[in-house]
Enzyme design. Sequence first.
Site, PDB file in Angstrom:
ATOM      1  N   THR A 183      24.658  38.678-124.084  1.00 35.36           N
ATOM      2  CA  THR A 183      25.804  38.794-123.185  1.00 35.36           C
ATOM      3  C   THR A 183      25.581  37.716-122.138  1.00 35.36           C
ATOM      4  O   THR A 183      24.474  37.225-121.999  1.00 35.36           O
ATOM      5  CB  THR A 183      25.770  40.184-122.473  1.00 35.36           C
ATOM      6  OG1 THR A 183      25.902  41.220-123.434  1.00 35.36           O
ATOM      7  CG2 THR A 183      26.837  40.346-121.415  1.00 35.36           C
ATOM      8  N   ARG A 211      33.379  50.103-131.189  1.00 33.25           N
ATOM      9  CA  ARG A 211      32.300  50.369-130.216  1.00 33.25           C
ATOM     10  C   ARG A 211      32.506  49.495-128.972  1.00 33.25           C
ATOM     11  O   ARG A 211      32.710  48.301-129.070  1.00 33.25           O
ATOM     12  CB  ARG A 211      30.943  50.066-130.842  1.00 33.25           C
ATOM     13  CG  ARG A 211      29.729  50.241-129.895  1.00 33.25           C
ATOM     14  CD  ARG A 211      29.284  48.940-129.249  1.00 33.25           C
ATOM     15  NE  ARG A 211      28.035  49.056-128.498  1.00 33.25           N
ATOM     16  CZ  ARG A 211      27.559  48.105-127.700  1.00 33.25           C
ATOM     17  NH1 ARG A 211      28.219  46.989-127.523  1.00 33.25           N
ATOM     18  NH2 ARG A 211      26.416  48.275-127.064  1.00 33.25           N
ATOM     19  N   GLY A 213      30.771  48.366-125.396  1.00 33.31           N
ATOM     20  CA  GLY A 213      29.496  48.364-124.679  1.00 33.31           C
ATOM     21  C   GLY A 213      29.698  48.547-123.186  1.00 33.31           C
ATOM     22  O   GLY A 213      30.740  49.027-122.730  1.00 33.31           O
ATOM     23  N   ASP A 214      28.705  48.150-122.422  1.00 31.05           N
ATOM     24  CA  ASP A 214      28.760  48.306-120.966  1.00 31.05           C
ATOM     25  C   ASP A 214      29.543  47.177-120.281  1.00 31.05           C
ATOM     26  O   ASP A 214      30.054  47.359-119.177  1.00 31.05           O
ATOM     27  CB  ASP A 214      27.341  48.349-120.387  1.00 31.05           C
ATOM     28  CG  ASP A 214      26.544  47.085-120.720  1.00 31.05           C
ATOM     29  OD1 ASP A 214      26.718  46.547-121.826  1.00 31.05           O
ATOM     30  OD2 ASP A 214      25.738  46.651-119.876  1.00 31.05           O
ATOM     31  N   THR A 234      22.711  42.620-118.924  1.00 32.64           N
ATOM     32  CA  THR A 234      22.708  42.226-120.332  1.00 32.64           C
ATOM     33  C   THR A 234      21.715  43.133-121.051  1.00 32.64           C
ATOM     34  O   THR A 234      20.808  43.688-120.429  1.00 32.64           O
ATOM     35  CB  THR A 234      22.275  40.759-120.521  1.00 32.64           C
ATOM     36  OG1 THR A 234      20.953  40.590-119.998  1.00 32.64           O
ATOM     37  CG2 THR A 234      23.210  39.802-119.828  1.00 32.64           C
ATOM     38  N   GLY A 235      21.885  43.262-122.361  1.00 33.00           N
ATOM     39  CA  GLY A 235      20.983  44.127-123.123  1.00 33.00           C
ATOM     40  C   GLY A 235      21.719  45.343-123.636  1.00 33.00           C
ATOM     41  O   GLY A 235      22.959  45.347-123.703  1.00 33.00           O
ATOM     42  N   GLY A 237      23.792  48.114-124.055  1.00 29.08           N
ATOM     43  CA  GLY A 237      24.823  48.664-123.193  1.00 29.08           C
ATOM     44  C   GLY A 237      24.831  50.175-123.119  1.00 29.08           C
ATOM     45  O   GLY A 237      25.162  50.754-122.076  1.00 29.08           O
TER      46      GLY A 237
HETATM   47  N1  GLY Z   1      25.343  44.592-122.996  1.00 27.48           N
HETATM   48  C1  GLY Z   1      26.161  44.241-124.051  1.00 27.48           C
HETATM   49  C2  GLY Z   1      26.482  45.329-124.960  1.00 27.48           C
HETATM   50  O1  GLY Z   1      25.694  46.253-125.131  1.00 27.48           O
HETATM   51  O2  GLY Z   1      27.529  45.303-125.567  1.00 27.48           O
END
Ligand code: GLY
Length: 342
Positions: A183, A211, A213-214, A234-235, A237
């Site tokens: 990300t 799906r 993410g965050d 990042t990482g 989510g």
């Molecule tokens: N942080 C990005 C995701 O999990 O989609």
Amino acid sequence: MISSANGLKCCEVAMGILKEGGDTLDAVIAGVNLNEEDPGDNSVGYGGLPNERGEVELDASVMHGPTRRAGSVAGLKNIRYPSRVAKVVMEQTDHIMLAGQGALDFAKAWGFPEENLLTEKSRMAWMAWMQSRRDGNGSNAWAPGIDAPGYEPQALLRRQFPRATEEAIAWALDVVKNPPTGTINCLSLNAKGEMSGVTTTSGLAWKIPGRIGDSPIIGAGLYVDQDVGAAGSTGRGEENIRVAGAHTIVENLRRGMSPKEAGLDCLKRIARNFNGDERKLNLFDINFYVMRKDGAYAGVALWSGRARRGGYWAAPQFAVNDGGASRLEACTWLLERKRQGN
Ligand code: GLY
């Protein structure tokens, strides 16, 4: 200007816009657009790794400190610059978040061109992933059948993608085993004390279609409070959403924690959700980027590093630009991972 480690150039471009008197949000969006259009960044925009159907689905959010406004898009297909669409949601609608077909229809209505975002390199990785799956009997309709002389994934990819380099094939087989959640998050502060932020991603590779993410969730992948500071992530989510990470961090800043303390506290909440079980925590990575209104900043990471392809050890870093050339700085980490590789 701070960002995830893939944002060295992003921060430089964004800083250039600030120096010319540009708006803090325009600056960070122009910066991350470089990643969104870069086929070499497989975690963002064009060239991002796809969902399990081979479709690139993008998430992005923006927050503009001075006006305290926000916008986001989730599960957006076929549009190269989701961060720009998120800004139009913020400016031109009475909503904050648009998802899926509605987000695509909206983007098209505003003149964003539709295009196929799946590059040949990402399609190869997706095909390798499709061929790697097995049912209970060890078969997979997408992989060579029982009449085939043998199955060697590398040789198969070489045949199917004759123009791919050996390096690209090795990368494809690596991302099959370790689905990335890359990300880019970028946060800005100008000389007037104005702040903005953006987070944009193609999300978790091979995800179930739909799906989210965050990154597009205001308060998880991004939060900006003009009175206090900003944070982004990042990482993985899923773990961030469960602690509303960016908002948690900004609230920690409000209570007087330093950027580093605020970020580490959030990581501790993530570890707490697993009762500190390091075998489970070891299955993912997550980073936060934190900037206080006075310019103090930090990058924090759950783990001290990770083994990358080829056994090389990468310590977590983040990008910083305070007016000169961009540089990488070390993230402060919460947990020490057993070191492998060099
Ligand atoms: N942080 C990005 C995701 O999990 O989609």
